[in-house]
Every structure is written in structure tokens, then in C-alpha cells.
Design a protein around this motif. Structure first.
Motif, PDB file in Angstrom:
ATOM      1  N   UNK A 124       0.812  -1.213   0.000  1.00 57.33           N
ATOM      2  CA  UNK A 124       0.000   0.000   0.000  1.00 57.33           C
ATOM      3  C   UNK A 124       0.845   1.263   0.000  1.00 57.33           C
ATOM      4  N   UNK A 125       1.906   1.285   0.795  1.00 53.25           N
ATOM      5  CA  UNK A 125       2.785   2.447   0.923  1.00 53.25           C
ATOM      6  C   UNK A 125       1.984   3.691   1.310  1.00 53.25           C
ATOM      7  N   UNK A 126       1.035   3.526   2.217  1.00 52.27           N
ATOM      8  CA  UNK A 126       0.226   4.645   2.690  1.00 52.27           C
ATOM      9  C   UNK A 126       0.329   4.747   4.195  1.00 52.27           C
ATOM     10  N   UNK A 127       0.211   5.968   4.702  1.00 51.84           N
ATOM     11  CA  UNK A 127       0.297   6.174   6.148  1.00 51.84           C
ATOM     12  C   UNK A 127      -0.808   5.413   6.867  1.00 51.84           C
ATOM     13  N   UNK A 128      -2.016   5.423   6.287  1.00 48.31           N
ATOM     14  CA  UNK A 128      -3.148   4.738   6.922  1.00 48.31           C
ATOM     15  C   UNK A 128      -2.860   3.253   7.103  1.00 48.31           C
ATOM     16  N   UNK A 129      -2.214   2.652   6.106  1.00 47.49           N
ATOM     17  CA  UNK A 129      -1.898   1.220   6.202  1.00 47.49           C
ATOM     18  C   UNK A 129      -0.946   0.955   7.362  1.00 47.49           C
ATOM     19  N   UNK A 130       0.039   1.849   7.564  1.00 42.81           N
ATOM     20  CA  UNK A 130       0.974   1.664   8.673  1.00 42.81           C
ATOM     21  C   UNK A 130       0.272   1.856  10.015  1.00 42.81           C
ATOM     22  N   UNK A 131      -0.728   2.720  10.055  1.00 40.36           N
ATOM     23  CA  UNK A 131      -1.504   2.892  11.296  1.00 40.36           C
ATOM     24  C   UNK A 131      -2.258   1.608  11.639  1.00 40.36           C
ATOM     25  N   UNK A 132      -2.842   0.992  10.610  1.00 42.16           N
ATOM     26  CA  UNK A 132      -3.534  -0.282  10.846  1.00 42.16           C
ATOM     27  C   UNK A 132      -2.548  -1.359  11.293  1.00 42.16           C
ATOM     28  N   UNK A 133      -1.345  -1.340  10.729  1.00 42.41           N
ATOM     29  CA  UNK A 133      -0.317  -2.300  11.151  1.00 42.41           C
ATOM     30  C   UNK A 133       0.017  -2.105  12.623  1.00 42.41           C
ATOM     31  N   UNK A 134       0.064  -0.851  13.068  1.00 44.67           N
ATOM     32  CA  UNK A 134       0.308  -0.573  14.486  1.00 44.67           C
ATOM     33  C   UNK A 134      -0.780  -1.145  15.368  1.00 44.67           C
ATOM     34  N   UNK A 135      -2.035  -1.066  14.901  1.00 39.11           N
ATOM     35  CA  UNK A 135      -3.138  -1.648  15.666  1.00 39.11           C
ATOM     36  C   UNK A 135      -2.988  -3.166  15.757  1.00 39.11           C
ATOM     37  N   UNK A 136      -2.559  -3.785  14.647  1.00 42.43           N
ATOM     38  CA  UNK A 136      -2.336  -5.234  14.660  1.00 42.43           C
ATOM     39  C   UNK A 136      -1.241  -5.611  15.653  1.00 42.43           C
ATOM     40  N   UNK A 137      -0.173  -4.834  15.690  1.00 39.75           N
ATOM     41  CA  UNK A 137       0.907  -5.105  16.647  1.00 39.75           C
ATOM     42  C   UNK A 137       0.421  -4.939  18.085  1.00 39.75           C
ATOM     43  N   UNK A 138      -0.487  -3.972  18.304  1.00 39.44           N
ATOM     44  CA  UNK A 138      -1.071  -3.829  19.637  1.00 39.44           C
ATOM     45  C   UNK A 138      -1.862  -5.076  20.014  1.00 39.44           C
ATOM     46  N   UNK A 139      -2.563  -5.638  19.029  1.00 37.65           N
ATOM     47  CA  UNK A 139      -3.302  -6.876  19.289  1.00 37.65           C
ATOM     48  C   UNK A 139      -2.377  -8.024  19.639  1.00 37.65           C
ATOM     49  N   UNK A 140      -1.245  -8.114  18.929  1.00 39.98           N
ATOM     50  CA  UNK A 140      -0.278  -9.180  19.225  1.00 39.98           C
ATOM     51  C   UNK A 140       0.332  -8.977  20.608  1.00 39.98           C
ATOM     52  N   UNK A 141       0.593  -7.714  20.972  1.00 41.31           N
ATOM     53  CA  UNK A 141       1.135  -7.436  22.305  1.00 41.31           C
ATOM     54  C   UNK A 141       0.143  -7.871  23.388  1.00 41.31           C
ATOM     55  N   UNK A 142      -1.145  -7.627  23.145  1.00 37.59           N
ATOM     56  CA  UNK A 142      -2.174  -8.088  24.090  1.00 37.59           C
ATOM     57  C   UNK A 142      -2.213  -9.606  24.154  1.00 37.59           C
ATOM     58  N   UNK A 143      -2.053 -10.228  22.986  1.00 40.06           N
ATOM     59  CA  UNK A 143      -2.096 -11.693  22.931  1.00 40.06           C
ATOM     60  C   UNK A 143      -0.997 -12.297  23.793  1.00 40.06           C
ATOM     61  N   UNK A 144       0.127 -11.601  23.859  1.00 39.49           N
ATOM     62  CA  UNK A 144       1.230 -12.116  24.654  1.00 39.49           C
ATOM     63  C   UNK A 144       1.334 -11.502  26.034  1.00 39.49           C
ATOM     64  N   UNK A 145       0.253 -10.826  26.477  1.00 44.03           N
ATOM     65  CA  UNK A 145       0.294 -10.176  27.787  1.00 44.03           C
ATOM     66  C   UNK A 145       0.545 -11.236  28.865  1.00 44.03           C
ATOM     67  N   UNK A 146       1.471 -10.915  29.739  1.00 44.83           N
ATOM     68  CA  UNK A 146       1.837 -11.893  30.761  1.00 44.83           C
ATOM     69  C   UNK A 146       2.821 -12.900  30.222  1.00 44.83           C
ATOM     70  N   UNK A 147       3.338 -12.634  28.991  1.00 50.03           N
ATOM     71  CA  UNK A 147       4.302 -13.553  28.383  1.00 50.03           C
ATOM     72  C   UNK A 147       3.603 -14.552  27.490  1.00 50.03           C
ATOM     73  N   UNK A 148       4.326 -15.076  26.506  1.00 49.06           N
ATOM     74  CA  UNK A 148       3.778 -16.066  25.597  1.00 49.06           C
ATOM     75  C   UNK A 148       3.868 -17.481  26.190  1.00 49.06           C
ATOM     76  N   UNK A 149       4.172 -17.548  27.497  1.00 43.49           N
ATOM     77  CA  UNK A 149       4.313 -18.874  28.110  1.00 43.49           C
ATOM     78  C   UNK A 149       3.043 -19.701  27.951  1.00 43.49           C
ATOM     79  N   UNK A 150       1.884 -19.057  28.142  1.00 45.79           N
ATOM     80  CA  UNK A 150       0.624 -19.797  28.029  1.00 45.79           C
ATOM     81  C   UNK A 150       0.416 -20.295  26.611  1.00 45.79           C
ATOM     82  N   UNK A 151       0.955 -19.564  25.651  1.00 46.01           N
ATOM     83  CA  UNK A 151       0.777 -19.955  24.256  1.00 46.01           C
ATOM     84  C   UNK A 151       1.871 -20.910  23.779  1.00 46.01           C
ATOM     85  N   UNK A 152       2.993 -20.973  24.496  1.00 39.79           N
ATOM     86  CA  UNK A 152       4.168 -21.741  24.084  1.00 39.79           C
ATOM     87  C   UNK A 152       4.936 -20.928  23.044  1.00 39.79           C
ATOM     88  N   UNK A 153       6.101 -20.419  23.416  1.00 39.70           N
ATOM     89  CA  UNK A 153       6.884 -19.567  22.511  1.00 39.70           C
ATOM     90  C   UNK A 153       7.198 -20.231  21.175  1.00 39.70           C
TER      91      UNK A 153
END
Length: 308
Positions: A124-153
Motif C-alpha cells: 500500500x505504501x500509505x500512512x493509513x496502512x501503517x496505522x492499521x499495522x500498528x493496531x495489529x501489533x497492539x493486538x499481538x502485544x495483548x495476545x502475549x500479555x503476561x508472556x507467551x508462556x501460556x501460548x508456548x513460545x
């Protein structure tokens, strides 16, 4: 379908069959994610490699029978594209199934979808696309909250690696789709993938693959995870704009979480549910940000999404 443009304002008339196209996409997504849940239930009987072998080998046989692809008249570059497509397919399925042996299906697909999301953002090479990517990374950070131990690294890392293979699959799919008619390229690529994974599956599972119950489950897996969803999505692409199709496909992590809960009893924590919702929203937003203007989008020309 191109939008109609009048007086500088784009209008998007609701074409006949649009609702049916949405139903086809959702049906394909449900099929592939419940197919993944069925694969996880096969692991105790066949092992991961055995399940991959059953899915790809039986899927390839079914696709060859249905498509009957023409083998003559193709150039060396065409066959190179098919081989690359098949290798991407084999790697994607093998790595993803290794991941869902270790972590729940919903989080696995959430991490895996970051591969196509990154491909969309870079394209896309658009600022909006990078903003959405940041939201996705926030979701991944939440997914690993407390460590990825529960998920198995290891499982989380494998899911991310499967996402990389998914992105490679999308690129290869587009190239093969431009070189082969109908679903011929997919049938041939599935055959390559089956030939690559068959020796590993036979060594790992041996005679267990020939058990009638296992063969029955494997046939169901091939239908649910390969033949049926691809057929539904191919029909949907003839009825829906590409952007609409891609946004609907971004629901994959949510549908995977539902399949994992219903079929495998994999309950998720509220934080994980929120994380999956953020990644789904980010995927849909990134697709919208990457989409070309409606007036130049043609659904019929789009390549089908990756088949897990």
C-alpha cells in the motif's frame, strides 16, 4: 465489479448476487477453519506430518479429478511458478499444523495473518496502512500479555513463520493464476506439495495412514480445508469486489477461535478475545487502505487467497 462514476462521485450499486457472494466467502472461511480444527483432532492418530500428508495428497487427488489440468503446452517458467507455489503450500501447511499442535487455533491464526497483513501494508505504501499495522501489533502485544508462556513460545514462532509462508503463497498464487486457466495451477501445485510431504508423512505415520477411519477423516480434511473453500471463494470472487472479499477474509482469526472453541474445547481469555478482535479490525482496515480506487478494481481478475 467496477463502481459507476457520475459527476465525480463514485456510486456503488448493489449488484445481483452480492449477498450470495458474502455467504460464499463466509462459508469458505468456516470450512477452512473448521478443517484446521479437524486436522488438530487427527494429530493423536497420525502425527502432524501424517495429517499434512493426508490433507495435501487427498486434496491433490480430488483437485486433479475435478480440474483435469492440461499438462502440455506450458513453458519452463510456468512449471517453475507451479513448483514455487507447491513448495510454499507445503511449507505453509506443515509449519501451521506444527503451530496448532502447540497453541490454540484462534491465537495461531491471529499470529499467522500478520504475514498477509505485512504484505498488504508494504504494497500500500500509505500512512493509513501503517496505522492499521500498528493496531495489529497492539493486538499481538495483548495476545502475549503476561508472556507467551501460556501460548508456548515455539508455537507462537511457528505461527509467525507460517504467516511468512502465507505471504509467499499469495505472491505465488497470483503468478500461477496469471499463467494457468481456471484452477489448473492450484491442482498442479497441490500435487507438488503432496509429493514433497508424502515421504515425510509415510515415515512419521506409516501404516496408520491406511486405516479406514483415518482415511475417512483425511478425506473430510481435504474437502473442508482445500477443495470446498477454494471452490466457494472462486465463485465469490465472481460476485464481489476484491476489497469486499478481502475484508471478509480478514475474519479468519475470529472464525478460527470459534472453531477451536466448538471443536477442540479451546477457551480463550477475555484479553485474547480482545487481541483477536484488534487484529481482525487491523486486517480489514489495512485491506481498505491498500485497495485501489473502486473504479479500477475487478473481482474477476483477483487471485484467490491462501489455502491453509
Amino acid at each position: 465489479m467496477p463502481a459507476e462514476v457520475s459527476g465525480g462521485t463514485a456510486r456503488h450499486p448493489l449488484p445481483p448476487g452480492r449477498l450470495g457472494g458474502v455467504a460464499l466467502v463466509l462459508g469458505g472461511a468456516l470450512s477452512v477453519q473448521f478443517g484446521s480444527a479437524l486436522a488438530a483432532s487427527l494429530f493423536p492418530r497420525t502425527g502432524v506430518a501424517g495429517a499434512v500428508t493426508l490433507r495435501l495428497t487427498l486434496g491433490a487427488l480430488l483437485m486433479l479429478v475435478v480440474c483435469r489440468p492440461r499438462l502440455r503446452g506450458h513453458r519452463r517458467g510456468d512449471w517453475a511458478a507451479v513448483v514455487a507455489f507447491g513448495l510454499a503450500l507445503a511449507g505453509m501447511n506443515s509449519i501451521f499444523y506444527q503451530a496448532i499442535e502447540r497453541i490454540p487455533l484462534g491465537p495461531a491464526v491471529t499470529l499467522e495473518v500478520l504475514g498477509p497483513l505485512a504484505l498488504s501494508v508494504v504494497g500500500a505504501r500509505r500512512v493509513a496502512a501503517w496505522c492499521w499495522a500498528g493496531l495489529a501489533l497492539a493486538g499481538v502485544a495483548l495476545l502475549g500479555q503476561g508472556g507467551f508462556d501460556r501460548l508456548d513460545p515455539v508455537g507462537a514462532a511457528l505461527a509467525l513463520a507460517a504467516g511468512t509462508m502465507w505471504a509467499a503463497y499469495i505472491v505465488c498464487s497470483a503468478r500461477v493464476g496469471a499463467r494457468f486457466p481456471r484452477a489448473d495451477g492450484l491442482a498442479l501445485a497441490l500435487t507438488v506439495a503432496a509429493l514433497v510431504t508424502l515421504p515425510i508423512g509415510l515415515v512419521d505415520a506409516g501404516g496408520r495412514l491406511a486405516h479406514p477411519a483415518v482415511l475417512g477423516l483425511g478425506a473430510g480434511l481435504a474437502l473442508l480445508a482445500s477443495v470446498l473453500p477454494y471452490s466457494l471463494e472462486l465463485a465469490a470472487l465472481r460476485r464481489l469486489p476484491t476489497a469486499t472479499f478481502a475484508v471478509l477474509m480478514s475474519l479468519g482469526p475470529a472464525i478460527a477461535a470459534l472453531a477451536g472453541w466448538l471443536v477442540l474445547g479451546q477457551a480463550l481469555h477475555p484479553v485474547e478475545v480482545l487481541a483477536i478482535a484488534l487484529v481482525v479490525a487491523a486486517s480489514a482496515g489495512a485491506v481498505r487502505a491498500a485497495a485501489p480506487p473502486p473504479a479500477v478494481v475487478s473481482a474477476a481478475a483477483a487471485a484467490p487467497p491462501a489455502r491453509r
